[in-house]
Design a protein around this motif. Sequence first.
Motif, PDB file in Angstrom:
ATOM      1  N   GLY A   2     -23.360  -8.687  19.277  1.00  0.00           N
ATOM      2  CA  GLY A   2     -22.015  -8.170  19.545  1.00  0.00           C
ATOM      3  C   GLY A   2     -21.538  -7.149  18.533  1.00  0.00           C
ATOM      4  N   ALA A   3     -22.448  -6.422  17.911  1.00  0.00           N
ATOM      5  CA  ALA A   3     -22.079  -5.454  16.881  1.00  0.00           C
ATOM      6  C   ALA A   3     -22.094  -4.025  17.425  1.00  0.00           C
ATOM      7  CB  ALA A   3     -23.040  -5.567  15.704  1.00  0.00           C
ATOM      8  N   ILE A   4     -21.323  -3.178  16.730  1.00  0.00           N
ATOM      9  CA  ILE A   4     -21.350  -1.733  17.008  1.00  0.00           C
ATOM     10  C   ILE A   4     -21.756  -1.028  15.718  1.00  0.00           C
ATOM     11  CG2 ILE A   4     -19.680  -1.795  18.884  1.00  0.00           C
ATOM     12  CD1 ILE A   4     -17.550  -0.834  16.893  1.00  0.00           C
ATOM     13  N   ARG A   5     -22.196   0.218  15.868  1.00  0.00           N
ATOM     14  CA  ARG A   5     -22.679   0.980  14.724  1.00  0.00           C
ATOM     15  C   ARG A   5     -21.826   2.221  14.530  1.00  0.00           C
ATOM     16  NH1 ARG A   5     -28.417   3.920  14.977  1.00  0.00           N
ATOM     17  NH2 ARG A   5     -27.267   5.074  16.530  1.00  0.00           N
ATOM     18  N   VAL A   6     -21.552   2.513  13.274  1.00  0.00           N
ATOM     19  CA  VAL A   6     -20.925   3.782  12.894  1.00  0.00           C
ATOM     20  C   VAL A   6     -21.659   4.295  11.659  1.00  0.00           C
ATOM     21  CG1 VAL A   6     -18.641   3.220  13.823  1.00  0.00           C
ATOM     22  CG2 VAL A   6     -19.186   2.653  11.453  1.00  0.00           C
ATOM     23  N   ASN A  12     -13.567  -4.926  15.280  1.00  0.00           N
ATOM     24  CA  ASN A  12     -13.448  -3.486  15.068  1.00  0.00           C
ATOM     25  C   ASN A  12     -13.168  -2.744  16.376  1.00  0.00           C
ATOM     26  OD1 ASN A  12     -14.292  -3.200  12.131  1.00  0.00           O
ATOM     27  ND2 ASN A  12     -15.964  -4.434  12.981  1.00  0.00           N
ATOM     28  N   LYS A  13     -12.335  -3.315  17.228  1.00  0.00           N
ATOM     29  CA  LYS A  13     -12.060  -2.688  18.526  1.00  0.00           C
ATOM     30  C   LYS A  13     -11.465  -1.296  18.369  1.00  0.00           C
ATOM     31  CE  LYS A  13     -11.888  -6.742  21.291  1.00  0.00           C
ATOM     32  NZ  LYS A  13     -11.369  -7.460  22.350  1.00  0.00           N
ATOM     33  N   GLY A  14     -10.735  -1.101  17.312  1.00  0.00           N
ATOM     34  CA  GLY A  14     -10.148   0.213  17.079  1.00  0.00           C
ATOM     35  C   GLY A  14     -11.170   1.264  16.693  1.00  0.00           C
ATOM     36  N   SER A  15     -12.362   0.866  16.396  1.00  0.00           N
ATOM     37  CA  SER A  15     -13.398   1.801  15.964  1.00  0.00           C
ATOM     38  C   SER A  15     -14.294   2.253  17.106  1.00  0.00           C
ATOM     39  CB  SER A  15     -14.279   1.148  14.892  1.00  0.00           C
ATOM     40  OG  SER A  15     -13.487   0.754  13.798  1.00  0.00           O
TER      41      SER A  15
END
Length: 195
Positions: A138-142, A157-160
Amino acid sequence: MAIITALITSVVTIYVSSSRGKIDARLTKLRAELESEAAERRAKFDKEIAEWKAGVDKDAVERRHTFDERLAGLKAEFDQQVNAHRLEIEHRTLFAAERVARELMSHDNWQWRSFKIIQAHLGGFEANELRKILVRAGAIRVKSNTGQELWGLIERNKGSIGAERLAPDGGGGGVEIGSFGERIIQAPVPDHEIP
């Protein structure tokens, strides 16, 4: 008397010769009959042996076929069990890795974790395989302004979502720049997480 003796000897010789010829003829006939009977018996015996051998060969082929079928079935069952066990172990490892990744990114002090730190905690996986595990967790990458790969749970981190870069601002937080530079979002990024 010598004539009589010679005559008797001649008659006896003729009789013996004649008898011997008859005996020899009978012996030859008997020998031929015995050889013929022996040949017939031998042929019959050979035929019976050949039939018995053919039956044994046929039985052996049928048994071999049955054995091969059973062996193939057992091998397929064994291979299936080995593959199932291997997959179970593999999935157990992946589920455990997902759980650990989720725990790392759920820490109260860090909203974002560098890929380098995650990789240090979750050794044994190739980089792209580890990225897949992070996505399943369930992770996202930046990326940081320095180009460092950062990962965080999407629920934290929904805002990201949609952002490409997240830069540390020196105060323990980070400035995230949207994909077109349109929005700025504060997100804490600890200094010791970004080497």
